[in-house]
Write a protein that holds these residues in place. Structure first.
Motif, PDB file in Angstrom:
ATOM      1  N   SER A 192     -11.210  66.510  29.626  1.00 11.60           N
ATOM      2  CA  SER A 192     -10.826  67.831  30.116  1.00 11.60           C
ATOM      3  C   SER A 192      -9.348  67.821  30.449  1.00 11.60           C
ATOM      4  CB  SER A 192     -11.642  68.200  31.358  1.00 11.60           C
ATOM      5  OG  SER A 192     -11.048  69.277  32.055  1.00 11.60           O
ATOM      6  N   ILE A 193      -8.692  68.945  30.304  1.00 11.30           N
ATOM      7  CA  ILE A 193      -7.277  69.017  30.650  1.00 11.30           C
ATOM      8  C   ILE A 193      -7.080  68.819  32.145  1.00 11.30           C
ATOM      9  CG2 ILE A 193      -7.296  71.531  30.944  1.00 11.30           C
ATOM     10  CD1 ILE A 193      -4.441  69.233  29.653  1.00 11.30           C
ATOM     11  N   PHE A 194      -8.120  69.068  32.924  1.00  9.86           N
ATOM     12  CA  PHE A 194      -8.000  68.954  34.377  1.00  9.86           C
ATOM     13  C   PHE A 194      -8.180  67.521  34.871  1.00  9.86           C
ATOM     14  CE2 PHE A 194      -9.387  73.256  33.363  1.00  9.86           C
ATOM     15  CZ  PHE A 194      -8.351  73.980  33.948  1.00  9.86           C
ATOM     16  N   ASP A 195      -8.557  66.617  33.977  1.00  4.30           N
ATOM     17  CA  ASP A 195      -8.712  65.212  34.371  1.00  4.30           C
ATOM     18  C   ASP A 195      -7.396  64.608  34.854  1.00  4.30           C
ATOM     19  OD1 ASP A 195     -11.359  65.343  33.688  1.00  4.30           O
ATOM     20  OD2 ASP A 195     -11.131  64.353  31.745  1.00  4.30           O
ATOM     21  N   SER A 196      -6.283  65.084  34.310  1.00  2.70           N
ATOM     22  CA  SER A 196      -4.981  64.502  34.654  1.00  2.70           C
ATOM     23  C   SER A 196      -4.169  65.403  35.596  1.00  2.70           C
ATOM     24  CB  SER A 196      -4.166  64.230  33.383  1.00  2.70           C
ATOM     25  OG  SER A 196      -4.003  65.422  32.622  1.00  2.70           O
ATOM     26  N   ILE A 197      -4.795  66.444  36.118  1.00  3.83           N
ATOM     27  CA  ILE A 197      -4.120  67.299  37.098  1.00  3.83           C
ATOM     28  C   ILE A 197      -4.350  66.695  38.474  1.00  3.83           C
ATOM     29  CG2 ILE A 197      -3.963  69.600  38.104  1.00  3.83           C
ATOM     30  CD1 ILE A 197      -3.018  69.495  35.218  1.00  3.83           C
ATOM     31  N   ARG A 198      -3.276  66.266  39.116  1.00  2.00           N
ATOM     32  CA  ARG A 198      -3.387  65.576  40.405  1.00  2.00           C
ATOM     33  C   ARG A 198      -2.439  66.195  41.439  1.00  2.00           C
ATOM     34  NH1 ARG A 198      -5.321  60.344  40.480  1.00  2.00           N
ATOM     35  NH2 ARG A 198      -5.112  60.658  42.728  1.00  2.00           N
ATOM     36  N   PRO A 199      -2.789  67.345  41.999  1.00  2.00           N
ATOM     37  CA  PRO A 199      -1.927  67.960  43.015  1.00  2.00           C
ATOM     38  C   PRO A 199      -1.765  67.099  44.264  1.00  2.00           C
ATOM     39  CG  PRO A 199      -4.044  69.092  42.871  1.00  2.00           C
ATOM     40  CD  PRO A 199      -3.969  68.171  41.702  1.00  2.00           C
ATOM     41  N   ASP A 200      -2.697  66.163  44.463  1.00  2.00           N
ATOM     42  CA  ASP A 200      -2.607  65.280  45.626  1.00  2.00           C
ATOM     43  C   ASP A 200      -1.477  64.256  45.489  1.00  2.00           C
ATOM     44  OD1 ASP A 200      -4.294  64.283  43.482  1.00  2.00           O
ATOM     45  OD2 ASP A 200      -4.719  62.548  44.758  1.00  2.00           O
ATOM     46  N   LEU A 201      -0.929  64.116  44.267  1.00  2.00           N
ATOM     47  CA  LEU A 201       0.125  63.128  44.048  1.00  2.00           C
ATOM     48  C   LEU A 201       1.495  63.759  43.844  1.00  2.00           C
ATOM     49  CD1 LEU A 201      -1.646  60.618  41.619  1.00  2.00           C
ATOM     50  CD2 LEU A 201      -1.414  60.476  44.105  1.00  2.00           C
ATOM     51  N   TYR A 202       1.555  65.076  43.776  1.00  2.00           N
ATOM     52  CA  TYR A 202       2.828  65.739  43.479  1.00  2.00           C
ATOM     53  C   TYR A 202       3.036  66.862  44.480  1.00  2.00           C
ATOM     54  CZ  TYR A 202       6.639  67.682  40.654  1.00  2.00           C
ATOM     55  OH  TYR A 202       7.864  68.140  40.224  1.00  2.00           O
ATOM     56  N   TYR A 203       3.894  66.604  45.466  1.00  2.00           N
ATOM     57  CA  TYR A 203       4.161  67.567  46.540  1.00  2.00           C
ATOM     58  C   TYR A 203       2.854  68.102  47.118  1.00  2.00           C
ATOM     59  CZ  TYR A 203       9.017  67.468  44.965  1.00  2.00           C
ATOM     60  OH  TYR A 203      10.278  67.053  44.620  1.00  2.00           O
ATOM     61  N   ALA A 204       2.009  67.174  47.567  1.00  2.00           N
ATOM     62  CA  ALA A 204       0.690  67.549  48.077  1.00  2.00           C
ATOM     63  C   ALA A 204       0.762  68.471  49.282  1.00  2.00           C
ATOM     64  CB  ALA A 204      -0.100  66.282  48.429  1.00  2.00           C
ATOM     65  N   GLU A 205       1.874  68.406  49.999  1.00  2.00           N
ATOM     66  CA  GLU A 205       2.008  69.227  51.204  1.00  2.00           C
ATOM     67  C   GLU A 205       2.288  70.691  50.890  1.00  2.00           C
ATOM     68  OE1 GLU A 205       6.135  67.949  50.051  1.00  2.00           O
ATOM     69  OE2 GLU A 205       4.123  67.043  50.102  1.00  2.00           O
ATOM     70  N   VAL A 206       2.610  71.007  49.633  1.00  2.14           N
ATOM     71  CA  VAL A 206       2.934  72.384  49.245  1.00  2.14           C
ATOM     72  C   VAL A 206       1.650  73.100  48.820  1.00  2.14           C
ATOM     73  CG1 VAL A 206       4.213  73.860  47.653  1.00  2.14           C
ATOM     74  CG2 VAL A 206       5.247  71.742  48.511  1.00  2.14           C
ATOM     75  N   ASN A 207       1.318  74.178  49.513  1.00  2.51           N
ATOM     76  CA  ASN A 207       0.117  74.943  49.190  1.00  2.51           C
ATOM     77  C   ASN A 207       0.375  76.038  48.169  1.00  2.51           C
ATOM     78  OD1 ASN A 207      -1.576  73.522  51.028  1.00  2.51           O
ATOM     79  ND2 ASN A 207      -0.766  74.725  52.732  1.00  2.51           N
TER      80      ASN A 207
END
Length: 288
Positions: A192-207
């Motif tokens: 899935s394209i979402f397998d490599s989406i990691r918002p927790d690793l890239y500016y996780a503090e930004v909502n």
């Protein structure tokens, strides 16, 4: 680092390591990662550049093809591609209730309903036409979504595509594109394209961020009575976002015998294919 106490020594060591990593590859960031398997592990992350593009796939051409018996071979091939994108890659469908674009279409509908009797007769008639089109695109999307969700469409994908590619009458651009989608599916059968989406690793503090399912989606059409309003709302919303969730490649340095890993093998093939698919469909999107 000698001379510094914990945790300053760890922080300075990380700073030096990150600078050296950046000197090798500016796209890389060095982080200290904590996950289920590691209390702390050194890792590098690399973000794939999607070009801040909206990958919106129009389904109106397919609706016209499935409604025309003469276009059944084209309809079967495009439906097979859509089935792969929907079932495996997990691209959201605008007619599914809890999706980003479903919310946008619904908001436009509510807005029209709130204002419909505040205008003159001509404007009211136009808004009634808009509401009719919204109802039509929703019902059509539900029916197409059911086709795309059929498991046998995916199971027969390769046969469907090869039969079309070997037919005397065919669109060569579509045939080549479909074969490449089959090859991608066979190389990454569960990806899935979402397998490599990691918002927790890239500016996780930004909502406030543009999520992947907000810029990758099926939609009805780029040529209808409501799309200008829909796109205007999306543009205004995205202009306020400073971060876009894009695929992330993570390499953990937890093994002294680290084997070089494939970096964005799926993404580097998927996004260009998706762009070509949209380009192909857009040729037929404005046909009545």
């Amino acid at each position: 680092m000698s001379g510094l106490s914990f945790p300053q020594n760890i922080y300075q060591s990380w700073q030096i390591t990150n600078e050296r990593v950046k000197a090798i590859n500016k796209k890389l960031d060095c982080i200290i990662l904590k996950d289920e398997a590691h209390e702390a592990v050194l890792a590098t992350i690399n973000q794939f550049d999607t070009g801040r593009t909206l990958y919106y796939i129009p389904v109106k051409p397919l609706w016209k093809w499935v409604s025309d018996v003469r276009q059944q071979p084209v309809a079967d091939v495009v439906t097979a591609i859509f089935a792969y994108l929907y079932q495996v890659v997990q691209i959201p469908m605008y007619s599914d209730y809890n999706t980003f674009l479903a919310d946008q279409y619904r908001y436009v509908e509510d807005m029209i309903n709130d204002e419909i009797y505040e205008d003159d007769a001509e404007e009211t008639a136009y808004k009634e036409e808009q509401l009719e089109e919204l109802s039509m695109l929703q019902n059509s999307g539900i029916k197409l979504g059911r086709l795309m969700d059929e498991k046998d469409r995916l199971e027969r994908m390769e046969d469907t595509v090869l039969n079309y590619a070997n037919a005397e009458v065919r669109d060569n651009d579509l045939a080549i594109l479909a074969i490449e989608f089959v090859q991608l599916y066979k190389a990454y059968p569960n990806r899935s394209i979402f397998d490599s989406i990691r918002p927790d690793l890239y500016y996780a503090e930004v909502n406030e961020r543009i999520k992947a399912d907000e810029y990758i989606s099926f939609y009805w059409s780029g040529d209808d009575m409501v799309i200008e309003t829909v796109m205007s709302m999306i543009d205004c919303s995205f202009q306020e976002m400073g971060i876009t969730d894009e695929p992330i490649d993570v390499v953990l340095f937890d093994n002294p015998n680290l084997i070089e890993q494939e970096c964005f093998g799926f993404e580097s093939r998927f996004f260009p294919l998706l762009d070509r698919l949209c380009t192909f469909l857009n040729q037929y999107d404005n046909y009545k």
